[in-house]
Motif scaffolding. Sequence first.
Motif, PDB file in Angstrom:
ATOM      1  N   UNK A  94      78.805  57.163  15.058  1.00 15.54           N
ATOM      2  CA  UNK A  94      79.505  55.980  14.972  1.00 15.54           C
ATOM      3  C   UNK A  94      80.574  56.239  13.732  1.00 15.54           C
ATOM      4  N   UNK A  95      81.230  54.754  14.324  1.00 12.04           N
ATOM      5  CA  UNK A  95      82.825  55.106  14.023  1.00 12.04           C
ATOM      6  C   UNK A  95      82.856  55.183  12.523  1.00 12.04           C
ATOM      7  N   UNK A  96      81.666  54.507  11.248  1.00  8.88           N
ATOM      8  CA  UNK A  96      81.620  54.681  10.314  1.00  8.88           C
ATOM      9  C   UNK A  96      80.483  54.695   9.790  1.00  8.88           C
ATOM     10  N   UNK A  97      80.736  54.612   7.986  1.00  5.29           N
ATOM     11  CA  UNK A  97      79.181  55.144   7.697  1.00  5.29           C
ATOM     12  C   UNK A  97      78.674  53.648   7.695  1.00  5.29           C
ATOM     13  N   UNK A  98      77.257  53.688   7.004  1.00  6.14           N
ATOM     14  CA  UNK A  98      76.360  52.764   7.338  1.00  6.14           C
ATOM     15  C   UNK A  98      76.523  51.935   5.878  1.00  6.14           C
ATOM     16  N   UNK A  99      76.628  50.846   5.943  1.00  8.58           N
ATOM     17  CA  UNK A  99      76.151  50.409   3.969  1.00  8.58           C
ATOM     18  C   UNK A  99      75.220  49.884   4.091  1.00  8.58           C
ATOM     19  N   UNK A 100      75.003  49.200   2.848  1.00  7.62           N
ATOM     20  CA  UNK A 100      74.149  48.214   2.005  1.00  7.62           C
ATOM     21  C   UNK A 100      73.275  47.634   2.941  1.00  7.62           C
ATOM     22  N   UNK A 101      72.030  46.517   3.054  1.00  5.64           N
ATOM     23  CA  UNK A 101      71.825  45.580   3.084  1.00  5.64           C
ATOM     24  C   UNK A 101      72.411  45.751   5.168  1.00  5.64           C
ATOM     25  N   UNK A 102      73.078  46.945   6.088  1.00  2.00           N
ATOM     26  CA  UNK A 102      72.725  47.101   7.093  1.00  2.00           C
ATOM     27  C   UNK A 102      72.009  48.140   7.979  1.00  2.00           C
ATOM     28  N   UNK A 103      71.782  48.021   9.830  1.00  2.00           N
ATOM     29  CA  UNK A 103      70.929  48.679  10.185  1.00  2.00           C
ATOM     30  C   UNK A 103      72.144  48.957  11.457  1.00  2.00           C
ATOM     31  N   UNK A 104      72.220  50.075  12.098  1.00  4.68           N
ATOM     32  CA  UNK A 104      72.743  50.312  13.393  1.00  4.68           C
ATOM     33  C   UNK A 104      71.768  51.398  14.340  1.00  4.68           C
ATOM     34  N   UNK A 105      72.113  49.919  15.302  1.00  6.96           N
ATOM     35  CA  UNK A 105      71.152  50.240  17.003  1.00  6.96           C
ATOM     36  C   UNK A 105      71.550  52.065  17.008  1.00  6.96           C
ATOM     37  N   UNK A 106      70.529  52.891  17.302  1.00  5.94           N
ATOM     38  CA  UNK A 106      70.108  53.727  17.801  1.00  5.94           C
ATOM     39  C   UNK A 106      69.426  53.802  18.341  1.00  5.94           C
ATOM     40  N   UNK A 107      69.650  55.804  19.859  1.00 11.76           N
ATOM     41  CA  UNK A 107      68.982  55.384  20.860  1.00 11.76           C
ATOM     42  C   UNK A 107      68.941  56.636  20.380  1.00 11.76           C
TER      43      UNK A 107
END
Length: 409
Positions: free
Chosen positions: A84-97
């Motif tokens: 990931x190009x940055x850290x995950x923040x509050x209220x977010x989701x990252x698509x992941x495989x």
Amino acid sequence: MIQVEEALERILARVGVLGDEQVPLARALRRILSESIVSGLDVPPWPNSSMDGYALRSVDTQGASIRAPIRLSVSGRVAAGHLADRALGAGEAFRIFTGGPVPEGADSVIPQEDVRADSGAIVVSRPVGTGDFIRPQGEDMRVGDGVLERGRLLGPAEMGLLAALGRSQVRVLRRPRVGVLSTGDEVVDLGGHPGPGQILNANTYSLMAQIDEAGGDPVSLGVAQDRLDEIEARLRWGLDCDLVISSAGVSVGEHDFVKAALERLGAEQHLWLVDMRPGKPIAFATIPSVGTRALPVFALPGNPVSAMVTFELFVRPALLRLGGHTRLHRPLVRARVEARIANPGRRRGYLRVTLSVGEDGGYRARLTGDQSSGILRSMVAADGLAVVPGDTSIEAGATVPVILLRDVR
């Protein structure tokens, strides 16, 4: 004559384990590991997703329900082999495989089928537990873990584990080099043209295949005619091998010169004649060498079935011992006889049988047909060798011990 068990005991008492070598991993399958393997890596090296879905913070989903779903903005994407190009923040989701490294800030993954995608966001209708669908760092192996012990047989799983640790080379016990000599005026090697009274050389090729199957490297010593000097010369070619096998010329006829040739080479004979059929005339000897280990030599009968059966009972365990294996013998099972099996004569019989599996899951055995030691097709058909005492008939419905040559289950 001596019994099969005593013959095998004498043989194995004179066969030791070979040294080791370093080989490319791709050549290590079915070899015996000669070093203990300690993991130098964490596997996996970082937490990663076990599902296609969305990485998120579990705390952001607490209280989510069908009536009160939580909406999270999808603001990143992580595929296997990428970070990931940055850290995950509050209220977010990252698509992941599957296999994708879990981004910093995320502590769980929700499968894609458990959410509803909606205009750059996901709608989550249940709480997600901390660590859900995340494979933690070192889940399989951690730095310093002992993962494979010395003496282990390397199979496909072990090969994969070594590759996962980056081991492109591995130390294993050597494969035995085995010289194979066929003898007889009547034997013509492949490529030749049999004259009157001559036959093509089958024994070299069946024995070399058995050697390969048992983990050895076969070396053909060719065909020697029934002349003492020629047999001695061919045997000398095999002195740099780890084991030598000859076929034919080991009985008591006027043209049987193998034992005499071995005597010329300084061999010490440890057995001759075993109480069995097929294969009574078999000799085992050792030739002193410059090193610390004497060279084992087997002189097998010339009939093709006799040669193959005596290989199975005596040579195969010796080869496995040389290669460092601890399981030296094929499985022995009991099978119910489908039609009468007779073993006339006082010698113990190793009779070729076909096997099937009955409705109860047990083995069923039937003779392959004529048990003549010259009928190679009986070995082609054989799934096992029924072990029958001399002067014994086993009636249909009784059971018989069978050495499994191949499993039919």
